[in-house]
Design an enzyme around this catalytic site. Structure first.
Site, PDB file in Angstrom:
ATOM      1  N   LYS A 228       0.822  -1.204   0.000  1.00 24.71           N
ATOM      2  CA  LYS A 228       0.000   0.000   0.000  1.00 24.71           C
ATOM      3  C   LYS A 228       0.867   1.271   0.000  1.00 24.71           C
ATOM      4  CE  LYS A 228      -4.071  -1.941  -0.091  1.00 24.71           C
ATOM      5  NZ  LYS A 228      -4.988  -2.018   1.052  1.00 24.71           N
ATOM      6  N   ARG A 262      -4.033 -10.315   4.430  1.00 26.57           N
ATOM      7  CA  ARG A 262      -4.233 -10.341   2.973  1.00 26.57           C
ATOM      8  C   ARG A 262      -2.988  -9.783   2.290  1.00 26.57           C
ATOM      9  NH1 ARG A 262      -6.183  -7.034  -1.206  1.00 26.57           N
ATOM     10  NH2 ARG A 262      -7.549  -8.098  -2.713  1.00 26.57           N
TER      11      ARG A 262
END
Length: 283
Positions: A228, A262
């Protein structure tokens, strides 16, 4: 493509989720994007044979769940919405073959029609990046099918002035109210703070640092910090160069109670979680 799920695949339901969550280590969810424009690996696995190969590779590396998505929801990058027909066209050539690999599969979609199609093929878990608050048909569908659901926090826009954890809590209260009214049992719900979604880089890090505050809901938490953008705010890098930051964030999340991680990088994440657990066991 087969029209029905493989008999070796467990049906959607609370037992799938319970089995995953009862393991001593967090379950590892491998990301499989069958999209042309996802922020990290867009286009890499849109070909059915490449998607199937990728799923097998992640399973061999220790993935407990394969999370397949056919619409990019990439934050900050202006992802273009696609129709349910577009998603289905990307899923149909490969989804039943991935389900047949025998590892629980989750469907990453905010559209009830797509989730219904996936559940019909034996997908075990629904993963809604809008936490049951975007498609009015999602909660009734999940309730009717008895499937576990991942409820992710999201926002239409970023607001750096807000207390992001308070915003997450208010969002989850709305989602849980929707779920309860539809008849979704609480033991089928997982919360996801939505790292990178509707958040500044600072807010994503705050969400991770204060992850334990979600314990008040008494529900398992999933964290997906893989590659991210907030990582680049600390250590400038492109998505493919954020493995170290992803591992750091996920280990902290696991220490703070996350039960599902995840990730795009399954082998490295599995190794990191195992080593951290082995070290902690020596205390």
């Amino acid at each position: 493509m087969n029209a029905s799920p493989s008999p070796s695949v467990p049906p959607a339901g609370p037992d799938v989720l319970r089995t995953l969550l009862e393991r001593p280590l967090p379950a590892v969810m491998g990301v499989l994007n069958v999209t042309p424009d996802s922020f990290s690996d867009g286009g890499d696995f849109i070909a059915p044979h490449r998607a199937l190969e990728r799923a097998r590779t992640m399973i061999d590396a220790g993935a407990d769940i394969i999370d397949i998505g056919a619409e990019s929801t990439r934050p900050y990058r202006g992802a273009q919405p696609v129709t349910a027909a577009d998603e289905l066209a990307r899923l149909k050539p490969v989804l039943s073959d991935i389900v047949a690999l025998g590892v629980p599969v989750s469907i990453d979609s905010m559209k009830a029609d797509v989730v219904a199609f996936a559940l019909d093929l034996g997908v075990a878990i629904a993963n809604d990046v809008w936490g049951l608050q975007r498609d009015a048909g999602m909660a009734p569908l999940i309730a009717a099918r008895g499937a576990p659901v991942i409820v992710m926090h999201n926002r239409e826009s970023v607001d750096s002035a807000i207390d992001i954890v308070a915003d997450m809590k208010a969002f989850f209260l709305r989602s849980l109210d929707i779920a309860a009214k539809a008849g979704i049992a609480r033991d089928k719900i997982v919360l996801d703070p939505g790292i990178g979604f509707g958040k500044t880089a600072e807010q994503s890090m705050i969400a991770l640092a204060r992850l334990g505050e979600l314990d008040t809901f008494g529900l398992p938490v999933l964290v997906g910090a893989s590659r991210k953008r907030f990582i680049a705010s600390v250590s400038p890098s492109e998505p493919s160069g954020r493995l170290g930051g992803s591992i750091a964030a996920h280990l902290i999340a696991a220490q703070k109670g996350a039960r599902i991680i995840r990730t795009h990088d399954v082998a490295e994440t599995v190794q990191a979680l195992r080593v951290a657990n082995a070290i902690e066991s020596k205390q």
